[in-house]
Design a protein around this motif. Structure first.
Motif, PDB file in Angstrom:
ATOM      1  N   ALA A 109       0.838  -1.207   0.000  1.00 35.22           N
ATOM      2  CA  ALA A 109       0.000   0.000   0.000  1.00 35.22           C
ATOM      3  C   ALA A 109       0.872   1.255   0.000  1.00 35.22           C
ATOM      4  CB  ALA A 109      -0.927  -0.002   1.208  1.00 35.22           C
ATOM      5  N   ILE A 110       1.950   1.204   0.765  1.00 41.29           N
ATOM      6  CA  ILE A 110       2.855   2.362   0.795  1.00 41.29           C
ATOM      7  C   ILE A 110       3.490   2.535  -0.586  1.00 41.29           C
ATOM      8  CG2 ILE A 110       4.990   3.264   1.813  1.00 41.29           C
ATOM      9  CD1 ILE A 110       4.167   1.797   4.411  1.00 41.29           C
ATOM     10  N   GLU A 111       3.873   1.429  -1.200  1.00 42.32           N
ATOM     11  CA  GLU A 111       4.494   1.512  -2.532  1.00 42.32           C
ATOM     12  C   GLU A 111       3.522   2.071  -3.569  1.00 42.32           C
ATOM     13  OE1 GLU A 111       7.969  -1.833  -2.193  1.00 42.32           O
ATOM     14  OE2 GLU A 111       6.155  -2.408  -3.289  1.00 42.32           O
ATOM     15  N   MET A 112       2.266   1.639  -3.487  1.00 39.59           N
ATOM     16  CA  MET A 112       1.281   2.145  -4.447  1.00 39.59           C
ATOM     17  C   MET A 112       1.065   3.645  -4.257  1.00 39.59           C
ATOM     18  SD  MET A 112      -1.541  -0.839  -4.351  1.00 39.59           S
ATOM     19  CE  MET A 112      -1.905  -1.766  -5.812  1.00 39.59           C
ATOM     20  N   THR A 113       1.082   4.095  -3.006  1.00 44.27           N
ATOM     21  CA  THR A 113       0.898   5.529  -2.752  1.00 44.27           C
ATOM     22  C   THR A 113       2.087   6.321  -3.291  1.00 44.27           C
ATOM     23  OG1 THR A 113      -0.255   4.893  -0.731  1.00 44.27           O
ATOM     24  CG2 THR A 113       0.310   7.222  -0.980  1.00 44.27           C
ATOM     25  N   ILE A 114       3.278   5.800  -3.079  1.00 47.79           N
ATOM     26  CA  ILE A 114       4.465   6.475  -3.619  1.00 47.79           C
ATOM     27  C   ILE A 114       4.362   6.526  -5.150  1.00 47.79           C
ATOM     28  CG2 ILE A 114       6.967   6.303  -3.925  1.00 47.79           C
ATOM     29  CD1 ILE A 114       7.119   5.066  -1.105  1.00 47.79           C
ATOM     30  N   GLN A 115       3.918   5.413  -5.737  1.00 46.27           N
ATOM     31  CA  GLN A 115       3.797   5.393  -7.202  1.00 46.27           C
ATOM     32  C   GLN A 115       2.752   6.388  -7.701  1.00 46.27           C
ATOM     33  OE1 GLN A 115       3.461   1.124  -8.054  1.00 46.27           O
ATOM     34  NE2 GLN A 115       5.484   1.294  -9.014  1.00 46.27           N
ATOM     35  N   ALA A 116       1.643   6.509  -6.960  1.00 46.00           N
ATOM     36  CA  ALA A 116       0.649   7.520  -7.340  1.00 46.00           C
ATOM     37  C   ALA A 116       1.312   8.892  -7.311  1.00 46.00           C
ATOM     38  CB  ALA A 116      -0.541   7.471  -6.380  1.00 46.00           C
ATOM     39  N   GLY A 117       2.111   9.138  -6.286  1.00 45.93           N
ATOM     40  CA  GLY A 117       2.805  10.419  -6.145  1.00 45.93           C
ATOM     41  C   GLY A 117       3.794  10.652  -7.277  1.00 45.93           C
ATOM     42  N   LEU A 118       4.591   9.625  -7.598  1.00 46.96           N
ATOM     43  CA  LEU A 118       5.578   9.785  -8.674  1.00 46.96           C
ATOM     44  C   LEU A 118       4.879  10.042 -10.008  1.00 46.96           C
ATOM     45  CD1 LEU A 118       8.073   6.905  -7.750  1.00 46.96           C
ATOM     46  CD2 LEU A 118       8.437   9.375  -7.483  1.00 46.96           C
ATOM     47  N   LEU A 119       3.772   9.345 -10.207  1.00 45.66           N
ATOM     48  CA  LEU A 119       3.005   9.483 -11.445  1.00 45.66           C
ATOM     49  C   LEU A 119       2.491  10.915 -11.607  1.00 45.66           C
ATOM     50  CD1 LEU A 119       2.148   7.275 -13.467  1.00 45.66           C
ATOM     51  CD2 LEU A 119      -0.001   7.099 -12.232  1.00 45.66           C
ATOM     52  N   LEU A 120       2.117  11.532 -10.492  1.00 45.50           N
ATOM     53  CA  LEU A 120       1.505  12.863 -10.550  1.00 45.50           C
ATOM     54  C   LEU A 120       2.509  13.963 -10.196  1.00 45.50           C
ATOM     55  CD1 LEU A 120      -1.913  11.892  -8.911  1.00 45.50           C
ATOM     56  CD2 LEU A 120      -1.364  12.081 -11.345  1.00 45.50           C
ATOM     57  N   GLY A 121       3.783  13.627 -10.242  1.00 40.26           N
ATOM     58  CA  GLY A 121       4.811  14.652 -10.052  1.00 40.26           C
ATOM     59  C   GLY A 121       4.893  15.218  -8.636  1.00 40.26           C
ATOM     60  N   CYS A 122       4.521  14.432  -7.636  1.00 39.72           N
ATOM     61  CA  CYS A 122       4.638  14.913  -6.253  1.00 39.72           C
ATOM     62  C   CYS A 122       6.088  14.796  -5.789  1.00 39.72           C
ATOM     63  CB  CYS A 122       3.789  14.059  -5.315  1.00 39.72           C
ATOM     64  SG  CYS A 122       2.057  13.952  -5.748  1.00 39.72           S
ATOM     65  N   LYS A 123       6.409  15.530  -4.734  1.00 40.13           N
ATOM     66  CA  LYS A 123       7.682  15.344  -4.041  1.00 40.13           C
ATOM     67  C   LYS A 123       7.447  14.266  -2.992  1.00 40.13           C
ATOM     68  CE  LYS A 123      10.331  17.848  -1.638  1.00 40.13           C
ATOM     69  NZ  LYS A 123      10.065  18.661  -0.495  1.00 40.13           N
ATOM     70  N   ILE A 124       8.384  13.328  -2.882  1.00 39.13           N
ATOM     71  CA  ILE A 124       8.231  12.287  -1.858  1.00 39.13           C
ATOM     72  C   ILE A 124       9.257  12.582  -0.760  1.00 39.13           C
ATOM     73  CG2 ILE A 124       8.104   9.800  -1.420  1.00 39.13           C
ATOM     74  CD1 ILE A 124       6.291  10.639  -3.760  1.00 39.13           C
ATOM     75  N   PRO A 125       8.801  13.105   0.383  1.00 34.38           N
ATOM     76  CA  PRO A 125       9.757  13.420   1.453  1.00 34.38           C
ATOM     77  C   PRO A 125      10.441  12.153   1.962  1.00 34.38           C
ATOM     78  CG  PRO A 125       7.578  14.359   1.894  1.00 34.38           C
ATOM     79  CD  PRO A 125       7.419  13.419   0.752  1.00 34.38           C
ATOM     80  N   GLU A 126      11.617  12.325   2.567  1.00 31.05           N
ATOM     81  CA  GLU A 126      12.356  11.165   3.074  1.00 31.05           C
ATOM     82  C   GLU A 126      11.615  10.442   4.186  1.00 31.05           C
ATOM     83  OE1 GLU A 126      16.457  11.786   4.306  1.00 31.05           O
ATOM     84  OE2 GLU A 126      16.732  12.980   2.476  1.00 31.05           O
ATOM     85  N   THR A 127      10.807  11.207   4.924  1.00 28.35           N
ATOM     86  CA  THR A 127      10.101  10.611   6.062  1.00 28.35           C
ATOM     87  C   THR A 127       8.629  10.981   6.036  1.00 28.35           C
ATOM     88  OG1 THR A 127      12.084  11.050   7.357  1.00 28.35           O
ATOM     89  CG2 THR A 127      10.136  10.360   8.582  1.00 28.35           C
ATOM     90  N   CYS A 128       7.785  10.008   6.310  1.00 30.32           N
ATOM     91  CA  CYS A 128       6.388  10.329   6.582  1.00 30.32           C
ATOM     92  C   CYS A 128       5.977   9.600   7.843  1.00 30.32           C
ATOM     93  CB  CYS A 128       5.506   9.953   5.398  1.00 30.32           C
ATOM     94  SG  CYS A 128       5.402   8.182   5.107  1.00 30.32           S
TER      95      CYS A 128
END
Ligand code: ADP
Ligand code: MG
Length: 484
Positions: free
Chosen positions: A55-74
């Motif tokens: 689930a975390i990986e899918m959320t990161i992928q949604a973010g990468l797909l939509l050009g989000c910044k992925i912070p080092e920590t959540c």
């Protein structure tokens, strides 16, 4: 005074994982109520959450797909409230450190006609965070039923900036967002199944000003057109209030789709205080560069990028690409056919005309899903190949296709079994042409007198006599030769 609307959407999307967010309990749509639970889901004392990596990986992928910044920590926070849809009395969510920051969604506003590409623009996102879904309550007159199947399933919330300016833009945004997430296999985004849900925040302001007006949140928007209609109603309601010097109250309103209006649910004073605090049972998540790179390798092409590529590289018209590209499965089908025989235009035509027509005729409610279709991509390629080789005319191909669809047989097999192969036996064809010439003195005389189109009448007769099996080009040649 003229007013302009400003809209921000909060979209919840169920992730397509096999198990829940913080436990191995399975999840799938349509199960008997309360069969997909376990002690963690039911919030039993002594249970502890364990994160679902997928689930975390899918959320990161949604973010990468939509050009989000992925912070080092959540990190994870508890959203506290007392309501029977969540047995723990809190929901695990992300408050101030979400998985994804910023980002944008490319939208297309429909052009003046279906044949012309509309205007494109990027709508800004605030964030995407991950949380667990809650159970489902069904209320009756004096009692309510609760189903905890959905409780604890992974849910992402995609929050847009107040960066949409009409109901149509909100519609375009949801459509584009859904197409992206479906293409990436992150969710099916079926609003009817609650896999995608949307709250709309609407305000209006005097045209030309930049300060935001008081916002009203609309809930219970269950379809994409419902979102558009609910927002349109709300803009009208607020404009009327402003024109009558009535204040806009910050509140949550409920869209009533059947009657087409919104009613107040709760005002700002009634807003919840969720007393967010970091969940002591869960560690913050560290996202390494390696992990990000690995997840980035697995991303699909965005539908609009794919559409631009199809138009550029395959020279496909906008109308066809706007049918193929928003539908990831259909586009994959097209590419699989193309891998067998590289004739993009012909293949795309069969898919967007014949295949879609058969699918929609075969479905009981709406179209038959593509994955239940008996016609395989390589069969479509083979059909186009048969035309190109001169084995069948495109006229015959149109008859073969429904047969392929209902039987699942390959086109060559159908052509053989039904004896549909075009006759290339020129001796036999010459005899037929001669017979037609003998029996039709009028067009023959006209043709000979220089009236070129008269030959079409003769051709038509030959095609009729051979039941469409003759190759029209060859018939043309023979007729001209015999009449010369
Ligand atoms: P809240 O604190 O009420 O949840 P947020 O600031 O978190 O409000 O915003 C929630 C959603 O409302 C976001 O999608 C945001 O873009 C939108 N929004 C915020 N203010 C306005 C406004 N004045 N008009 C329209 N939408 C707004
Ligand atoms: Mg908020």
């Amino acid at each position: 005074m003229e007013y302009e609307p400003v809209i921000g959407l909060e979209v919840h999307v169920q992730l397509k994982t096999n198990t829940k967010m913080f436990t191995r309990a399975p999840y799938h749509y349509g199960a008997e109520p309360n069969t997909l639970t376990d002690p963690v889901v039911l919030g039993m004392p002594g249970t502890l959450p364990v994160m679902n990596r997928k689930a975390i990986e899918m959320t990161i992928q949604a973010g990468l797909l939509l050009g989000c910044k992925i912070p080092e920590t959540c990190k994870w926070d508890r959203k506290n409230y007392f309501y029977p849809d969540m047995p723990k009395n809190y929901q695990i969510s992300q408050f101030d450190q979400p998985i994804c920051d910023g980002g944008e969604v490319e939208i297309e506003m429909l052009g003046p006609s279906r044949n012309v590409m509309g205007e494109h623009r990027n709508v800004k996102l605030t964030r995407i965070h991950l949380e667990e879904d809650v159970g489902k309550l069904t209320h009756f007159d004096s009692e309510s039923l609760v189903d905890y199947n959905r409780a604890g399933t992974p849910l992402i919330e995609i929050v847009s900036e107040p960066d949409l300016y009409s109901p149509e833009e909100a519609f375009a945004y949801l459509t584009a967002l859904r197409n992206c997430l479906v293409a990436a296999g992150i969710s099916e985004c079926d609003m009817e199944k609650g896999q995608m849900r949307c709250d709309a925040n609407v305000s209006i302001r005097p045209k030309g000003t930049t300060e935001l007006g008081t916002k009203v949140e609309i809930k219970n928007l269950n379809t994409i057109s419902g979102v558009r209609n609910g927002i349109a109603y709300e803009i009208q309601r607020q404009t009327l209030a402003m024109e009558n010097n009535q204040p806009i109250v910050q509140e949550t309103r409920r869209w009533n789709a059947d009657e087409g209006y919104t009613t107040s649910m709760r005002s700002k004073e009634m807003a919840h205080d969720y007393r967010y605090f970091p969940d002591p049972d869960l560690m913050p998540v560290k996202v390494s560069q390696d992990w990000l790179e690995q997840l980035a390798e697995d991303l699909p092409e965005l539908p609009f990028d794919m559409q631009r590529r199809y138009m550029r590289d395959y020279d496909l018209p906008y109308t066809i690409t706007s049918v193929l590209c928003p539908d990831a499965k259909l586009a994959a089908y097209f590419e699989n056919a193309l891998a067998v025989y590289e004739k993009p235009k012909q293949i795309a035509n069969f898919i967007t005309n014949d295949l879609l027509r058969e699918l929609s005729a075969a479905g009981e409610n709406g179209s038959l899903p593509l994955d239940q279709c008996k016609v395989r991509p390589e069969h479509v390629a083979e059909l186009v190949q048969l035309i190109d080789k001169g084995d069948i005319s495109s006229h015959i191909a149109k008859e073969v296709f429904p047969e392929m669809f209902s039987t699942g047989k390959g086109p060559s097999q159908i052509v053989d079994e039904k004896g549909l192969k075009q006759s290339t036996d020129t001796g036999e064809l010459e005899a037929t042409c001669q017979e037609i010439i003998n029996n039709n003195p009028k067009p023959v005389a006209e043709y000979k007198a220089g009236k070129e189109p008269a030959i079409n009448a003769l051709k038509g007769q030959v095609m009729k006599m051979t039941r469409g099996k003759a190759n029209p080009k060859i018939v043309d040649e023979i007729l001209r030769k015999l009449l010369a």
